[in-house]
Design a protein around this motif. Sequence first.
Motif, PDB file in Angstrom:
ATOM      1  N   THR A 270       7.025  -8.259 -27.989  1.00  0.00           N
ATOM      2  CA  THR A 270       7.440  -7.242 -27.026  1.00  0.00           C
ATOM      3  C   THR A 270       8.336  -6.220 -27.708  1.00  0.00           C
ATOM      4  O   THR A 270       8.937  -6.502 -28.734  1.00  0.00           O
ATOM      5  CB  THR A 270       8.212  -7.869 -25.851  1.00  0.00           C
ATOM      6  N   GLN A 271       8.409  -5.034 -27.104  1.00  0.00           N
ATOM      7  CA  GLN A 271       9.252  -3.975 -27.642  1.00  0.00           C
ATOM      8  C   GLN A 271      10.077  -3.348 -26.532  1.00  0.00           C
ATOM      9  O   GLN A 271       9.535  -2.981 -25.493  1.00  0.00           O
ATOM     10  CB  GLN A 271       8.406  -2.889 -28.292  1.00  0.00           C
ATOM     11  N   ASN A 272      11.375  -3.231 -26.774  1.00  0.00           N
ATOM     12  CA  ASN A 272      12.283  -2.541 -25.864  1.00  0.00           C
ATOM     13  C   ASN A 272      13.192  -1.607 -26.646  1.00  0.00           C
ATOM     14  O   ASN A 272      14.326  -1.370 -26.264  1.00  0.00           O
ATOM     15  CB  ASN A 272      13.131  -3.523 -25.054  1.00  0.00           C
ATOM     16  N   SER A 273      12.693  -1.061 -27.746  1.00  0.00           N
ATOM     17  CA  SER A 273      13.521  -0.177 -28.558  1.00  0.00           C
ATOM     18  C   SER A 273      13.084   1.281 -28.433  1.00  0.00           C
ATOM     19  O   SER A 273      13.704   2.152 -29.025  1.00  0.00           O
ATOM     20  CB  SER A 273      13.468  -0.597 -30.033  1.00  0.00           C
ATOM     21  N   GLY A 274      12.057   1.542 -27.680  1.00  0.00           N
ATOM     22  CA  GLY A 274      11.590   2.912 -27.513  1.00  0.00           C
ATOM     23  C   GLY A 274      12.328   3.643 -26.413  1.00  0.00           C
ATOM     24  O   GLY A 274      12.731   3.041 -25.413  1.00  0.00           O
ATOM     25  N   VAL A 275      12.564   4.933 -26.623  1.00  0.00           N
ATOM     26  CA  VAL A 275      13.217   5.757 -25.614  1.00  0.00           C
ATOM     27  C   VAL A 275      12.452   7.059 -25.451  1.00  0.00           C
ATOM     28  O   VAL A 275      11.797   7.535 -26.376  1.00  0.00           O
ATOM     29  CB  VAL A 275      14.692   6.060 -25.978  1.00  0.00           C
ATOM     30  N   VAL A 276      12.535   7.618 -24.258  1.00  0.00           N
ATOM     31  CA  VAL A 276      11.981   8.946 -23.997  1.00  0.00           C
ATOM     32  C   VAL A 276      13.004   9.713 -23.173  1.00  0.00           C
ATOM     33  O   VAL A 276      13.634   9.163 -22.276  1.00  0.00           O
ATOM     34  CB  VAL A 276      10.619   8.877 -23.267  1.00  0.00           C
ATOM     35  N   VAL A 277      13.200  10.955 -23.540  1.00  0.00           N
ATOM     36  CA  VAL A 277      14.074  11.851 -22.791  1.00  0.00           C
ATOM     37  C   VAL A 277      13.178  12.939 -22.223  1.00  0.00           C
ATOM     38  O   VAL A 277      12.533  13.674 -22.973  1.00  0.00           O
ATOM     39  CB  VAL A 277      15.161  12.471 -23.692  1.00  0.00           C
ATOM     40  N   ARG A 278      13.115  13.015 -20.914  1.00  0.00           N
ATOM     41  CA  ARG A 278      12.270  13.999 -20.243  1.00  0.00           C
ATOM     42  C   ARG A 278      12.888  15.382 -20.336  1.00  0.00           C
ATOM     43  O   ARG A 278      14.060  15.566 -20.052  1.00  0.00           O
ATOM     44  CB  ARG A 278      12.078  13.635 -18.774  1.00  0.00           C
ATOM     45  N   GLY A 279      12.083  16.350 -20.731  1.00  0.00           N
ATOM     46  CA  GLY A 279      12.536  17.728 -20.792  1.00  0.00           C
ATOM     47  C   GLY A 279      12.396  18.407 -19.437  1.00  0.00           C
ATOM     48  O   GLY A 279      11.790  17.872 -18.519  1.00  0.00           O
ATOM     49  N   ASP A 280      12.957  19.592 -19.322  1.00  0.00           N
ATOM     50  CA  ASP A 280      12.839  20.380 -18.103  1.00  0.00           C
ATOM     51  C   ASP A 280      12.503  21.821 -18.482  1.00  0.00           C
ATOM     52  O   ASP A 280      12.187  22.110 -19.637  1.00  0.00           O
ATOM     53  CB  ASP A 280      14.117  20.285 -17.266  1.00  0.00           C
ATOM     54  N   ASP A 281      12.563  22.718 -17.534  1.00  0.00           N
ATOM     55  CA  ASP A 281      12.215  24.117 -17.800  1.00  0.00           C
ATOM     56  C   ASP A 281      13.085  24.736 -18.894  1.00  0.00           C
ATOM     57  O   ASP A 281      12.618  25.577 -19.658  1.00  0.00           O
ATOM     58  CB  ASP A 281      12.329  24.958 -16.523  1.00  0.00           C
TER      59      ASP A 281
END
Length: 104
Positions: free
Chosen positions: A18-29
Motif C-alpha cells: 500500500t502507499q500513503n505517501s502521495g499528495v495532490v494540491v488542487r489548483g484554482d483559477d
Amino acid sequence: MVNGFLFRIARIENNLNTQNSGVVVRGDDSTGNIDWFGVIRKIVALEFGLDKEVVLFECDWYDIPPANRNQGRGFKKDKFGIIDIDTTRFRYKDEPYILSRYFM
C-alpha cells in the motif's frame, strides 16, 4: 495521522503493498487550474504548547502541464481517471514544503 489519515514517507513504502505517501494540491483559477502532485519525503511536526501542532510535508514535486495544455507531457490519465505521472520530471526543488490541513 492527519485528520484521521495515515501518511508515510516514500522510503518506508519500498517493500509495502500500500502507499500513503502521495499528495495532490488542487489548483484554482489563480494558478491556471494546475494540480500539483508529489511524494512525501519527510514529515515535520511542530508543537506549540500542549494542544497546538502544525504538520509540514517535505515533498518531491513532479512537473505536469496545466489542464489546458498537452496532457502527454508529464502525465497520462486513463479511462478510469487514474493518473500516471512521469516521476523523472521534478519541479519546485527549492520549495519542497506544504502545510497540511490539520485540525485538533
